[in-house]
Design a protein around this motif. Structure first.
Motif, PDB file in Angstrom:
ATOM      1  N   ALA A  50       0.811  -1.225  -0.023  1.00 48.86           N
ATOM      2  CA  ALA A  50      -0.223   0.069   0.043  1.00 48.86           C
ATOM      3  C   ALA A  50       0.847   1.293  -0.022  1.00 48.86           C
ATOM      4  O   ALA A  50       0.578   2.204  -0.710  1.00 48.86           O
ATOM      5  CB  ALA A  50      -1.063  -0.090   1.273  1.00 48.86           C
ATOM      6  N   ILE A  51       2.025   1.251   0.794  1.00 45.22           N
ATOM      7  CA  ILE A  51       2.748   2.598   0.821  1.00 45.22           C
ATOM      8  C   ILE A  51       3.665   2.537  -0.420  1.00 45.22           C
ATOM      9  O   ILE A  51       3.658   3.667  -1.114  1.00 45.22           O
ATOM     10  CB  ILE A  51       4.009   2.157   1.923  1.00 45.22           C
ATOM     11  N   LEU A  52       4.104   1.541  -1.226  1.00 44.29           N
ATOM     12  CA  LEU A  52       4.788   1.528  -2.414  1.00 44.29           C
ATOM     13  C   LEU A  52       3.823   1.802  -3.426  1.00 44.29           C
ATOM     14  O   LEU A  52       4.392   2.737  -4.372  1.00 44.29           O
ATOM     15  CB  LEU A  52       5.351   0.125  -2.504  1.00 44.29           C
ATOM     16  N   ARG A  53       2.679   1.280  -3.316  1.00 44.59           N
ATOM     17  CA  ARG A  53       1.681   1.928  -4.406  1.00 44.59           C
ATOM     18  C   ARG A  53       1.394   3.254  -4.477  1.00 44.59           C
ATOM     19  O   ARG A  53       1.413   4.143  -5.504  1.00 44.59           O
ATOM     20  CB  ARG A  53       0.300   1.128  -4.293  1.00 44.59           C
ATOM     21  N   GLU A  54       1.511   3.942  -3.373  1.00 43.49           N
ATOM     22  CA  GLU A  54       1.404   5.469  -3.295  1.00 43.49           C
ATOM     23  C   GLU A  54       2.460   6.267  -4.099  1.00 43.49           C
ATOM     24  O   GLU A  54       2.281   7.224  -4.597  1.00 43.49           O
ATOM     25  CB  GLU A  54       1.165   6.007  -1.808  1.00 43.49           C
ATOM     26  N   ARG A  55       3.472   5.565  -4.033  1.00 46.28           N
ATOM     27  CA  ARG A  55       4.906   6.048  -4.725  1.00 46.28           C
ATOM     28  C   ARG A  55       4.788   5.778  -6.154  1.00 46.28           C
ATOM     29  O   ARG A  55       5.338   6.448  -6.971  1.00 46.28           O
ATOM     30  CB  ARG A  55       6.058   5.703  -4.067  1.00 46.28           C
ATOM     31  N   ARG A  56       3.802   5.025  -6.680  1.00 47.24           N
ATOM     32  CA  ARG A  56       3.930   4.284  -7.973  1.00 47.24           C
ATOM     33  C   ARG A  56       3.946   5.401  -9.015  1.00 47.24           C
ATOM     34  O   ARG A  56       4.581   5.460 -10.022  1.00 47.24           O
ATOM     35  CB  ARG A  56       2.675   3.491  -8.040  1.00 47.24           C
ATOM     36  N   GLU A  57       2.968   6.330  -8.747  1.00 47.00           N
ATOM     37  CA  GLU A  57       2.857   7.593  -9.994  1.00 47.00           C
ATOM     38  C   GLU A  57       4.168   7.935 -10.077  1.00 47.00           C
ATOM     39  O   GLU A  57       4.424   8.383 -11.374  1.00 47.00           O
ATOM     40  CB  GLU A  57       1.827   8.356  -9.660  1.00 47.00           C
ATOM     41  N   ALA A  58       4.985   8.517  -9.415  1.00 46.38           N
ATOM     42  CA  ALA A  58       6.141   9.280  -9.284  1.00 46.38           C
ATOM     43  C   ALA A  58       7.101   8.250  -9.933  1.00 46.38           C
ATOM     44  O   ALA A  58       8.276   8.605 -10.722  1.00 46.38           O
ATOM     45  CB  ALA A  58       6.848   9.855  -7.959  1.00 46.38           C
ATOM     46  N   LEU A  59       7.042   6.879  -9.668  1.00 44.56           N
ATOM     47  CA  LEU A  59       8.336   6.299 -10.079  1.00 44.56           C
ATOM     48  C   LEU A  59       8.194   5.550 -11.510  1.00 44.56           C
ATOM     49  O   LEU A  59       8.866   4.950 -12.107  1.00 44.56           O
ATOM     50  CB  LEU A  59       8.506   4.883  -8.971  1.00 44.56           C
ATOM     51  N   ALA A  60       6.885   5.167 -11.802  1.00 44.40           N
ATOM     52  CA  ALA A  60       6.484   4.226 -13.060  1.00 44.40           C
ATOM     53  C   ALA A  60       5.196   4.935 -13.754  1.00 44.40           C
ATOM     54  O   ALA A  60       4.182   4.028 -13.930  1.00 44.40           O
ATOM     55  CB  ALA A  60       6.178   2.972 -12.656  1.00 44.40           C
ATOM     56  N   GLU A  61       5.243   6.050 -13.930  1.00 46.40           N
ATOM     57  CA  GLU A  61       4.090   6.669 -14.919  1.00 46.40           C
ATOM     58  C   GLU A  61       3.361   5.762 -15.677  1.00 46.40           C
ATOM     59  O   GLU A  61       4.235   5.534 -16.806  1.00 46.40           O
ATOM     60  CB  GLU A  61       4.413   7.990 -15.082  1.00 46.40           C
ATOM     61  N   GLY A  62       2.314   5.494 -15.785  1.00 45.60           N
ATOM     62  CA  GLY A  62       1.502   4.837 -16.868  1.00 45.60           C
ATOM     63  C   GLY A  62       2.170   3.198 -17.189  1.00 45.60           C
ATOM     64  O   GLY A  62       1.573   2.468 -18.218  1.00 45.60           O
ATOM     65  N   ARG A  63       2.784   2.557 -16.178  1.00 46.70           N
ATOM     66  CA  ARG A  63       2.976   1.297 -16.515  1.00 46.70           C
ATOM     67  C   ARG A  63       1.992   0.347 -15.534  1.00 46.70           C
ATOM     68  O   ARG A  63       1.239   0.972 -14.612  1.00 46.70           O
ATOM     69  CB  ARG A  63       4.479   0.796 -15.576  1.00 46.70           C
ATOM     70  N   PRO A  64       1.556  -0.974 -15.967  1.00 44.97           N
ATOM     71  CA  PRO A  64       0.881  -1.794 -15.101  1.00 44.97           C
ATOM     72  C   PRO A  64       1.653  -2.026 -13.887  1.00 44.97           C
ATOM     73  O   PRO A  64       2.627  -2.023 -13.594  1.00 44.97           O
ATOM     74  CB  PRO A  64       0.952  -3.013 -15.817  1.00 44.97           C
ATOM     75  N   GLU A  65       0.642  -2.403 -12.728  1.00 49.78           N
ATOM     76  CA  GLU A  65       1.196  -2.676 -11.511  1.00 49.78           C
ATOM     77  C   GLU A  65       2.041  -3.873 -11.297  1.00 49.78           C
ATOM     78  O   GLU A  65       3.082  -3.743 -10.669  1.00 49.78           O
ATOM     79  CB  GLU A  65      -0.209  -3.098 -10.631  1.00 49.78           C
ATOM     80  N   LEU A  66       2.045  -4.903 -12.443  1.00 48.86           N
ATOM     81  CA  LEU A  66       3.013  -5.614 -12.318  1.00 48.86           C
ATOM     82  C   LEU A  66       3.168  -6.284 -13.893  1.00 48.86           C
ATOM     83  O   LEU A  66       2.309  -6.367 -14.499  1.00 48.86           O
ATOM     84  CB  LEU A  66       2.782  -6.899 -11.609  1.00 48.86           C
ATOM     85  N   ASP A  67       4.597  -6.187 -13.980  1.00 52.87           N
ATOM     86  CA  ASP A  67       5.090  -6.610 -15.660  1.00 52.87           C
ATOM     87  C   ASP A  67       5.476  -8.064 -15.290  1.00 52.87           C
ATOM     88  O   ASP A  67       6.593  -8.323 -14.845  1.00 52.87           O
ATOM     89  CB  ASP A  67       6.318  -5.871 -16.035  1.00 52.87           C
ATOM     90  N   PRO A  68       4.757  -9.083 -15.716  1.00 51.90           N
ATOM     91  CA  PRO A  68       5.255 -10.482 -15.430  1.00 51.90           C
ATOM     92  C   PRO A  68       6.679 -10.586 -16.366  1.00 51.90           C
ATOM     93  O   PRO A  68       6.847 -10.030 -17.343  1.00 51.90           O
ATOM     94  CB  PRO A  68       4.410 -11.385 -16.348  1.00 51.90           C
ATOM     95  N   LEU A  69       7.453 -11.341 -15.671  1.00 53.04           N
ATOM     96  CA  LEU A  69       8.901 -11.551 -16.112  1.00 53.04           C
ATOM     97  C   LEU A  69       9.097 -13.098 -16.279  1.00 53.04           C
ATOM     98  O   LEU A  69       8.511 -13.777 -15.799  1.00 53.04           O
ATOM     99  CB  LEU A  69      10.153 -11.139 -15.182  1.00 53.04           C
ATOM    100  N   PRO A  70       9.727 -13.405 -17.506  1.00 52.82           N
ATOM    101  CA  PRO A  70      10.122 -14.807 -17.578  1.00 52.82           C
ATOM    102  C   PRO A  70      10.986 -15.475 -16.583  1.00 52.82           C
ATOM    103  O   PRO A  70      11.900 -14.785 -16.097  1.00 52.82           O
ATOM    104  CB  PRO A  70      10.709 -15.043 -19.200  1.00 52.82           C
ATOM    105  N   GLY A  71      10.631 -16.749 -16.019  1.00 49.76           N
ATOM    106  CA  GLY A  71      11.559 -17.388 -15.577  1.00 49.76           C
ATOM    107  C   GLY A  71      12.979 -17.563 -16.153  1.00 49.76           C
ATOM    108  O   GLY A  71      12.978 -18.012 -17.212  1.00 49.76           O
ATOM    109  N   VAL A  72      14.277 -17.391 -15.513  1.00 48.37           N
ATOM    110  CA  VAL A  72      15.495 -17.391 -16.131  1.00 48.37           C
ATOM    111  C   VAL A  72      15.904 -18.731 -15.706  1.00 48.37           C
ATOM    112  O   VAL A  72      16.370 -18.759 -14.678  1.00 48.37           O
ATOM    113  CB  VAL A  72      16.263 -16.220 -15.924  1.00 48.37           C
ATOM    114  N   ARG A  73      16.559 -19.582 -16.589  1.00 47.63           N
ATOM    115  CA  ARG A  73      17.365 -20.735 -16.338  1.00 47.63           C
ATOM    116  C   ARG A  73      18.962 -20.375 -15.951  1.00 47.63           C
ATOM    117  O   ARG A  73      19.447 -19.540 -16.722  1.00 47.63           O
ATOM    118  CB  ARG A  73      17.086 -21.868 -17.322  1.00 47.63           C
TER     119      ARG A  73
END
Length: 181
Positions: free
Chosen positions: A155-178
């Motif tokens: 909840a605290i990190l979400r409040e900072r989201r706009e300043a840090l990641a304007e327009g990005r989705p809440e979570l960008d899935p990443l591939p597992g790396v072998r």
């Protein structure tokens, strides 16, 4: 009104390399399991970049990188070394006003930002639901208490989201790396 710490999952989380058995059965250095909010987050979110910045490390199956305990152990060692140096130099500002030197020795990294900041659990601080106090260390030279449980920290990190990641989705899935063998 701030959002609750409830996480809005991606449509297709990356979870194939996550070790769900370890998620439920692992024991942290304080003798307890992963906190309930962390287990729920990993089951729902899998692996990805949270708020355009944060990587919350899940336990991963053998042969995969970026997980618990491999990556988090190394990051915790790095955190503890930085704070041991700070203590030796008398840099009390690193732990003030929220923490102290013995606290820094009990903290365990479970998430890392692409800015070099850490989210850490305070081992031994479990509440009646099994949640741990979450701390943030910015640049590995400060301590800020975020509250009890991952949902509170989110909840605290979400409040900072706009300043840090304007327009990005809440979570960008990443591939597992072998891991290269």
């Amino acid at each position: 009104m701030p959002h609750s710490g409830e996480f809005r999952p991606p449509a297709e989380p990356t979870i194939g390399h996550v070790d769900l058995v370890a998620l439920e059965q692992s024991v942290l250095p304080d003798g307890g399991p992963f906190p309930p909010s962390y287990r729920a987050f990993v089951r729902t979110a899998g692996w990805g970049r949270l708020f355009g910045l944060w990587l919350v490390y899940p336990p991963v199956r053998a042969g995969y990188a970026d997980g618990w305990p491999g990556r988090t152990s190394r990051l915790t060692e790095r955190f503890r070394a930085a704070f041991a140096d700070g203590r030796a130099e008398g840099f009390d500002w690193m732990v003030e006003p929220d923490g102290d030197w013995p606290l820094a020795e009990r903290l365990q990294v479970f998430a890392w930002s692409e800015n070099g900041d850490a989210l850490l659990w305070e081992l031994g601080s479990r509440d009646e639901q099994g949640e741990l106090v979450v701390w943030e260390s910015r640049g590995l030279n400060s301590l800020h208490r975020l509250g009890v449980g991952l949902n509170t920290a989110l909840a605290i990190l979400r409040e900072r989201r706009e300043a840090l990641a304007e327009g990005r989705p809440e979570l960008d899935p990443l591939p597992g790396v072998r891991i290269a063998e």
